[in-house]
Design an enzyme around this catalytic site. Structure first.
Site, PDB file in Angstrom:
ATOM      1  N   GLU A 112       0.863  -1.173   0.000  1.00 10.45           N
ATOM      2  CA  GLU A 112       0.000   0.000   0.000  1.00 10.45           C
ATOM      3  C   GLU A 112       0.901   1.224   0.000  1.00 10.45           C
ATOM      4  O   GLU A 112       1.953   1.221   0.619  1.00 10.45           O
ATOM      5  CB  GLU A 112      -0.888   0.061   1.253  1.00 10.45           C
ATOM      6  N   TYR A 124       7.566   2.193  -7.475  1.00  8.66           N
ATOM      7  CA  TYR A 124       6.905   0.892  -7.496  1.00  8.66           C
ATOM      8  C   TYR A 124       6.501   0.488  -8.912  1.00  8.66           C
ATOM      9  O   TYR A 124       6.609  -0.688  -9.276  1.00  8.66           O
ATOM     10  CB  TYR A 124       5.701   0.887  -6.547  1.00  8.66           C
TER      11      TYR A 124
END
Length: 173
Positions: A112, A124
């Protein structure tokens, strides 16, 4: 981009309980809802957790953690000291997390990230993470984007990591 005053290239190694005071300093200065010392101690004691630190010149520059759950691995935390920017600590730590996940037999990685943290989301994405959902108010006053990198056990993903590592070693930005 701000440049670090760190002279030596950062080394990444396993976190130990001896690191906790320095980890907590960075945790408290980085996150509005920091983990407590007890949470870190509990995490370090669990067999399916892996935590590492990045350090150079006798300074803790960052840390990261991973929870291993069979075919899935979950990035639990990742932090870098603001004055260590330019060392690509996030990239270095994510490489280690991805390799640990693969070595443990994981096929997928998840995490998250704050919706407002565009820099982390870019990092990411570079590692193959894609958004799959939203967790409302996950960070008390901010939503979290749930991201997954699937099929990390493939030659294609290994090639992605090799490319990222090569760019790090070459000093590419």
């Amino acid at each position: 981009m701000a440049r670090s005053n760190v002279v030596t290239a950062p080394a990444v190694r396993s976190m130990t309980s001896d690191d906790l005071s320095r980890v907590l300093e960075l945790e408290n200065s980085t996150f509005p809802q920091p983990w407590s010392p007890g949470v870190f101690r509990d995490e370090l004691a669990l067999d399916n957790r892996r935590y590492m630190v990045a350090e150079a010149d006798d300074r803790l520059l960052g840390y990261a953690g991973l929870m291993l759950l069979g075919e899935d691995a979950h990035v639990t935390t990742i932090a870098a000291a603001p004055d260590a920017r330019g060392l690509r600590l996030g990239t270095r730590l994510m490489l280690e997390l991805a390799q640990m996940a693969m070595a443990s037999g994981a096929r997928h990685l998840t995490l998250e990230v704050r919706m407002s943290n565009e820099r982390a989301r870019d990092l990411y994405r570079r590692f193959g993470f894609a958004p799959v959902g939203l967790r409302k108010n996950y960070y008390r006053n901010e939503d979290a984007l749930v991201m997954w990198a699937t099929d990390i056990d493939t030659p294609e993903y290994a090639a992605r990591l090799a490319e990222i590592r090569a760019s790090l070693e070459a000093g590419d930005e």
